[in-house]
Design a protein around this motif. Structure first.
Motif, PDB file in Angstrom:
ATOM      1  N   SER A   1      -3.819   6.880  27.807  1.00  0.00           N
ATOM      2  CA  SER A   1      -4.852   6.048  28.419  1.00  0.00           C
ATOM      3  C   SER A   1      -4.875   6.323  29.927  1.00  0.00           C
ATOM      4  O   SER A   1      -3.939   6.937  30.465  1.00  0.00           O
ATOM      5  N   GLU A   2      -5.919   5.815  30.594  1.00  0.00           N
ATOM      6  CA  GLU A   2      -6.026   6.028  32.035  1.00  0.00           C
ATOM      7  C   GLU A   2      -4.828   5.410  32.754  1.00  0.00           C
ATOM      8  O   GLU A   2      -4.262   5.994  33.677  1.00  0.00           O
ATOM      9  N   THR A   3      -4.443   4.212  32.285  1.00  0.00           N
ATOM     10  CA  THR A   3      -3.313   3.527  32.921  1.00  0.00           C
ATOM     11  C   THR A   3      -2.045   4.361  32.756  1.00  0.00           C
ATOM     12  O   THR A   3      -1.254   4.518  33.691  1.00  0.00           O
ATOM     13  N   GLN A   4      -1.849   4.892  31.542  1.00  0.00           N
ATOM     14  CA  GLN A   4      -0.636   5.696  31.294  1.00  0.00           C
ATOM     15  C   GLN A   4      -0.638   6.944  32.162  1.00  0.00           C
ATOM     16  O   GLN A   4       0.376   7.308  32.762  1.00  0.00           O
ATOM     17  N   ARG A   5      -1.789   7.589  32.260  1.00  0.00           N
ATOM     18  CA  ARG A   5      -1.870   8.807  33.090  1.00  0.00           C
ATOM     19  C   ARG A   5      -1.610   8.486  34.555  1.00  0.00           C
ATOM     20  O   ARG A   5      -0.906   9.217  35.243  1.00  0.00           O
TER      21      ARG A   5
ATOM     22  N   GLY B   1       1.360   9.967  36.696  1.00  0.00           N
ATOM     23  CA  GLY B   1       0.936  10.764  37.849  1.00  0.00           C
ATOM     24  C   GLY B   1       1.660  10.360  39.116  1.00  0.00           C
ATOM     25  O   GLY B   1       1.751  11.140  40.071  1.00  0.00           O
ATOM     26  N   GLU B   2       2.178   9.136  39.148  1.00  0.00           N
ATOM     27  CA  GLU B   2       2.870   8.685  40.367  1.00  0.00           C
ATOM     28  C   GLU B   2       4.351   9.038  40.362  1.00  0.00           C
ATOM     29  O   GLU B   2       5.058   8.783  41.324  1.00  0.00           O
TER      30      GLU B   2
ATOM     31  N   ASP C   1       7.665  10.548  26.869  1.00  0.00           N
ATOM     32  CA  ASP C   1       8.142  10.486  25.485  1.00  0.00           C
ATOM     33  C   ASP C   1       8.171   9.047  24.969  1.00  0.00           C
ATOM     34  O   ASP C   1       7.925   8.793  23.792  1.00  0.00           O
ATOM     35  N   VAL C   2       8.496   8.117  25.866  1.00  0.00           N
ATOM     36  CA  VAL C   2       8.507   6.702  25.442  1.00  0.00           C
ATOM     37  C   VAL C   2       7.062   6.267  25.176  1.00  0.00           C
ATOM     38  O   VAL C   2       6.767   5.628  24.169  1.00  0.00           O
ATOM     39  N   ILE C   3       6.148   6.684  26.049  1.00  0.00           N
ATOM     40  CA  ILE C   3       4.738   6.323  25.857  1.00  0.00           C
ATOM     41  C   ILE C   3       4.233   6.871  24.523  1.00  0.00           C
ATOM     42  O   ILE C   3       3.524   6.201  23.772  1.00  0.00           O
ATOM     43  N   LEU C   4       4.631   8.084  24.203  1.00  0.00           N
ATOM     44  CA  LEU C   4       4.129   8.733  22.977  1.00  0.00           C
ATOM     45  C   LEU C   4       5.042   8.513  21.772  1.00  0.00           C
ATOM     46  O   LEU C   4       4.749   8.978  20.676  1.00  0.00           O
ATOM     47  N   ASP C   5       6.183   7.843  21.981  1.00  0.00           N
ATOM     48  CA  ASP C   5       7.191   7.635  20.932  1.00  0.00           C
ATOM     49  C   ASP C   5       7.509   8.978  20.261  1.00  0.00           C
ATOM     50  O   ASP C   5       7.491   9.111  19.040  1.00  0.00           O
TER      51      ASP C   5
END
Ligand SMILES: C[S@@+](CC[C@H](N)C(=O)[O-])C[C@H]1O[C@@H](n2cnc3c(N)ncnc32)[C@H](O)[C@@H]1O
Length: 508
Positions: free
Chosen positions: A281-285, A289-290, A302-306
């Motif tokens: 999602s935009e928030t995840q990116r 990105g930061e 990896d945690v975001i994508l499990d």
């Protein structure tokens, strides 16, 4: 320790790790592993990822695969490309099969039956431009991982690339308890045959799930995982779950072992890092990105994508890879021929931009040079490469040199397919790698070499499939006999129509 726990521990040591202190060091050698081709082991893909990152990479002249299993990937890459491949595996049956795929005696000799330790003592090993291991890192003991890193440290050439494919966390965490139970219950079975111990362990865990344990509330994936593995072959289960060692890892843990030997993370070998816009999602990116630190960024991703599996390229370099990418990028691309039901994502899930971009490359068999100036082009290419809809093509001068070797290994694969349901790939001199065509297409191509009559070819393939116990499926459901015959007729016609393209692509 209570008595029953103690006895389990003793039996685990006796039955699963009978070779402690021996070269196998707890790795199961009772059953041979399954046969696969892994595109990430192709040095050409590694070079591409380095080029994409703006790095100049020397030609990959020498490569080594550690724990090559049945060696299908190694034999294909050694035949279809110009790289001189070495490899090592513990299991004699694996080495014998891998050697049988290669024609040149010297190339066969470079496939060695030994442990990592023994292999590393050889005086005739060159410095390697590429060292690869798939399905090994998370299945061997910490001592063997240390041997692997010492081998890489000693043997990797300056600017060399390492590929590691391994079970990752957090995706595998629901399976940690499942695997413990499987190993502990297998150890209770008084049989020398690993197959019997696997059966008993699966029955035990199935009973446990039927008893509605509380783990199902917090980890519903536990039951799903069990259902999934019940359908797998024992040759796969033995190597995946029944080794003494099983260590899925976070990216940060792997980095802790690889950065001290001077490796920097280069990128994903499945190209999935090139199309974040379609996965995050935009928030995840924004959050990723930061993060400047690559280790934290990848671990968080990896945690975001499990994520359950990672295919990573690492590079030995003086300075760290900055992450800045090459602006002027050009690629020679090939659209491989495909017939039959696609295993790829449902069309509705494929980004429209990718469909348009792939169509712009032309029909099956086309070879085009494309400039990839925009992030959108690179994302579409990454997605399409990951799906096998497009391949990186080599220059004609290089492809000619490997055509004969490709013809030989493909002839061998076409001979094997009648008796081996795991063979599903052909080598291509156009790419220097393998192309998944599927068992059914391969079986049709094999039968078509001896008979031009469609019905005779289809009857032969159906009889082979029955002997091997395999069926065609669409969206997870087996086709009826009528549907199967119809599908094979369609594929046969497609193969007849595309005969020239197949001949040019695979030298068959
Ligand atoms: C899970 S299999 C993966 C095989 C192959 N890379 C693939 O992905 O198809 C792991 C392989 O590593 C080999 N292996 C494990 N420990 C080893 C050791 N200490 N020395 C050499 N080979 C080893 C096994 O024999 C086995 O073939």
């Amino acid at each position: 320790m209570p008595f029953h726990e103690k006895s389990v521990a003793i039996k685990v040591t006796q039955l699963l790790a009978t070779r402690v202190g021996s070269p196998s060091d707890g790795y199961v050698t009772d059953l041979a592993y399954t046969r696969h081709h892994h595109a990430s082991l192709d040095p050409g893909k590694a070079v591409w990822v380095a080029t994409r990152a703006g790095l100049t990479t020397p030609a990959i002249r020498t490569a080594c695969e550690l724990g090559f299993g049945q060696g299908l990937s190694l034999a294909i890459h050694a035949s279809a490309g110009e790289t001189q491949w070495w490899g090592v595996d513990l299991i004699p049956e694996h080495v014998e099969f891998a050697r049988s795929l290669l024609d040149e005696p010297a190339a066969r000799e470079r496939l060695v039956c030994a442990s990592f330790d023994e292999f590393d003592t050889r005086a005739d090993l060159p410095r390697f431009d590429f060292i690869a291991l798939h399905g090994v890192w998370s299945w061997v003991s910490p001592q063997n991982r240390a041997r692997i890193t010492a081998f890489i440290d000693r043997r990797l050439a300056p600017n060399g690339i390492v590929y590691v494919g391994y079970n990752a966390l957090p995706g595998w965490s629901p399976a940690l308890s499942l695997r413990e139970l499987l190993v502990a219950s297998a150890a209770q079975v008084d049989s020398a045959r690993l197959e019997d111990r696997i059966d008993a362990a699966m029955d035990f865990v199935t009973q446990l799930v039927a008893a509605d344990p509380r783990i199902l509330d917090s980890q519903p994936q536990f039951a799903k995982q069990l259902r999934e593995i019940r359908s797998k072959k024992k040759s796969y289960l033995a190597h995946e779950y029944f080794n003494r060692d099983w260590h899925p890892m976070h990216f940060s843990q792997v980095a802790t072992e690889l950065t001290p030997i001077g490796l920097s993370y280069l990128g994903q070998a499945d190209f999935s890092d090139s199309y974040d816009q379609w996965r995050l999602s935009e928030t995840q990116r924004g959050l990723l990105g930061e993060i400047d630190d690559v280790v934290l960024r990848e671990t968080a991703r990896d945690v975001i994508l499990d994520r359950r599996f990672r295919r990573d390229y690492w590079r030995r370099s003086e300075g760290a890879v900055t992450g800045s990418s090459c602006n002027l990028l050009e690629a020679r691309l090939w659209v491989p021929p495909k017939v039959g039901l696609s295993k790829a994502s449902a069309p509705a899930e494929v980004p429209a931009e990718v469909i348009v971009w792939v169509a712009s490359l032309g029909a099956a068999g086309s070879i085009v040079t494309r400039s990839l100036d925009t992030a959108a082009d690179r994302a579409a290419l990454g997605y399409a490469l990951g799906q096998g809809w497009v391949e990186l093509a080599r220059e004609p001068a290089v492809t000619a040199a490997s055509r004969d070797r490709v013809a030989k290994i493909n002839r061998r694969l076409l001979e094997l397919v009648a008796a081996d349901s795991e063979i599903s790939v052909l080598a291509s001199h156009l790419t220097g790698s393998g192309v998944e065509v599927g068992w059914w297409t391969l079986a049709l191509l094999s039968a078509m070499r001896c008979d031009t009559r469609a019905n005779a070819v289809i009857d032969q393939v159906l009889a082979q499939a029955e002997r091997l116990g395999i069926a065609l499926a669409r969206a997870g459901f087996a086709l009826t006999p009528e549907e199967t015959r119809q599908e094979l007729q369609t594929r046969h016609s497609a193969l007849v129509t595309q005969a020239d393209i197949f001949r040019e692509s695979f030298a068959i």
